[in-house]
Design a protein around this motif. Structure first.
Motif, PDB file in Angstrom:
ATOM      1  N   THR A 193       0.828  -1.210   0.000  1.00 38.68           N
ATOM      2  CA  THR A 193       0.000   0.000   0.000  1.00 38.68           C
ATOM      3  C   THR A 193       0.861   1.258   0.000  1.00 38.68           C
ATOM      4  N   MET A 194       0.376   2.291  -0.653  1.00 40.37           N
ATOM      5  CA  MET A 194       0.984   3.596  -0.468  1.00 40.37           C
ATOM      6  C   MET A 194       0.883   3.908   1.017  1.00 40.37           C
ATOM      7  N   GLY A 195       1.876   4.574   1.560  1.00 40.20           N
ATOM      8  CA  GLY A 195       1.846   4.884   2.984  1.00 40.20           C
ATOM      9  C   GLY A 195       1.026   6.135   3.271  1.00 40.20           C
ATOM     10  N   ILE A 196       0.948   6.468   4.532  1.00 39.64           N
ATOM     11  CA  ILE A 196       0.162   7.652   4.916  1.00 39.64           C
ATOM     12  C   ILE A 196       0.859   8.918   4.409  1.00 39.64           C
ATOM     13  N   ALA A 197       2.204   8.948   4.514  1.00 40.75           N
ATOM     14  CA  ALA A 197       2.921  10.133   4.013  1.00 40.75           C
ATOM     15  C   ALA A 197       2.756  10.230   2.496  1.00 40.75           C
ATOM     16  N   SER A 198       2.754   9.103   1.800  1.00 43.48           N
ATOM     17  CA  SER A 198       2.585   9.143   0.329  1.00 43.48           C
ATOM     18  C   SER A 198       1.217   9.722  -0.016  1.00 43.48           C
ATOM     19  N   ILE A 199       0.201   9.339   0.738  1.00 45.15           N
ATOM     20  CA  ILE A 199      -1.163   9.835   0.486  1.00 45.15           C
ATOM     21  C   ILE A 199      -1.234  11.337   0.810  1.00 45.15           C
ATOM     22  N   MET A 200      -0.643  11.709   1.931  1.00 39.33           N
ATOM     23  CA  MET A 200      -0.714  13.107   2.372  1.00 39.33           C
ATOM     24  C   MET A 200       0.061  14.052   1.453  1.00 39.33           C
ATOM     25  N   ALA A 201       0.981  13.501   0.640  1.00 35.37           N
ATOM     26  CA  ALA A 201       1.740  14.345  -0.291  1.00 35.37           C
ATOM     27  C   ALA A 201       0.887  14.768  -1.490  1.00 35.37           C
ATOM     28  N   SER A 202      -0.284  14.149  -1.676  1.00 32.08           N
ATOM     29  CA  SER A 202      -1.165  14.530  -2.787  1.00 32.08           C
ATOM     30  C   SER A 202      -1.596  15.976  -2.585  1.00 32.08           C
ATOM     31  N   LYS A 203      -1.732  16.690  -3.716  1.00 31.32           N
ATOM     32  CA  LYS A 203      -2.082  18.110  -3.585  1.00 31.32           C
ATOM     33  C   LYS A 203      -3.497  18.273  -3.057  1.00 31.32           C
ATOM     34  N   GLU A 204      -4.361  17.337  -3.417  1.00 29.73           N
ATOM     35  CA  GLU A 204      -5.756  17.426  -2.988  1.00 29.73           C
ATOM     36  C   GLU A 204      -6.293  16.013  -2.753  1.00 29.73           C
ATOM     37  N   ILE A 205      -7.256  15.893  -1.842  1.00 27.07           N
ATOM     38  CA  ILE A 205      -7.817  14.578  -1.508  1.00 27.07           C
ATOM     39  C   ILE A 205      -9.342  14.629  -1.577  1.00 27.07           C
ATOM     40  N   LEU A 206      -9.915  13.609  -2.181  1.00 20.96           N
ATOM     41  CA  LEU A 206     -11.381  13.473  -2.238  1.00 20.96           C
ATOM     42  C   LEU A 206     -11.742  12.162  -1.549  1.00 20.96           C
TER      43      LEU A 206
END
Ligand code: F6R
Length: 242
Positions: A180-193
């Motif tokens: 899985t992508m990690g939490i930091a990898s997810i949080m690096a996204s510019k925007e989240i839906l």
């Protein structure tokens, strides 16, 4: 976090598809982060419908999926490779070589995590679509995962294997591990839906929307610290919140 309340699953699917399509139209070369599972299926259906009827093009879009089971080949109907082709990729004009999903069918899993994380970083995700587990997981980052985590191998929580057993002949067939992508990898996204539907998610959503501080016991709580999060949730998902 910006919360959009809708009546039901159908309305959540329509609203999220519209949200994604508008972003794609504004940035034809955007990088989208994608999720699997039951929640985004309707969203993908509306994206396909719009592509067929209105011609929205994905030719220059790139995608990165959050996760993949370990031990299933891309041809296995329960793999997320298979799922993505089945529910989206085969029905729009997105070139398959623009799509990225961790490979759970390799000998060296650690090397695959490093390769995938580097790719994610190089592309930088513009909009990440997420679902949420009843235990607050995002991607396959189960409670207790470090907020600093990057793409990694995880042992799936028993509750997650049980929740996903509906797709497999029996619980014994559900893989025990995933990449899985990690939490930091997810949080690096510019925007989240974040998409949330149904009563089964209402306690998790209530906890996410409460004023509790972010805690690794409840992975989704980190989203409170991201500057651009939109949650589209239906009435059932919001029932515990009032
Ligand atoms: C899927 C994923 C998971 C799901 C979550 C909710 O790629 O990473 O975090 O989003 O398990 O699953 P559903 O939508 O099936 O309830």
């Amino acid at each position: 976090m910006n919360i959009v309340r809708v009546d039901n699953y159908e309305e959540m699917s329509k609203a999220s598809a519209r949200y994604i399509i508008d972003k794609v139209k504004a940035n034809r070369k955007m990088t989208l982060g994608l999720a699997t599972g039951s929640t985004p299926k309707g969203t993908y259906q509306y994206i396909i419908e719009d592509h067929k009827q209105k011609g929205t093009s994905y030719q220059q879009i790139s995608t990165f999926n959050l996760d993949e089971y370990i031990g299933l080949s891309a041809k296995d109907p329960n793999s997320y490779h298979f799922y993505m082709k089945d529910v989206l990729f085969n029905h729009i004009d997105l070139p398959l070589n623009h799509t990225h999903i961790p490979n759970g069918d390799v000998l060296d899993k650690e090397e695959e995590c490093v390769r995938y994380e580097a790719k994610v970083k190089e592309s930088s995700i513009d909009l990440q679509i997420l679902g949420i587990g009843a235990n607050g997981h995002i991607g396959f980052n189960e409670p207790g995962t470090s907020f600093q985590s990057e793409t990694h191998v995880v042992a799936l929580a028993e509750s997650t294997r049980e929740a996903n057993a509906r797709f497999f002949p029996s619980i014994d067939d559900v893989p025990t591990h995933a990449i899985t992508m990690g939490i930091a990898s997810i949080m690096a996204s510019k925007e989240i839906l974040l998409l949330v539907s149904g009563e089964a998610k209402s306690e998790a959503l209530e906890r996410l929307l409460s004023d509790q501080l972010p805690s690794e016991d409840f992975p989704a709580s980190i989203l409170k610290t991201h500057p651009r999060v939109t949650i589209i949730a239906d009435n059932e998902a919001l029932m515990a919140t009032g």
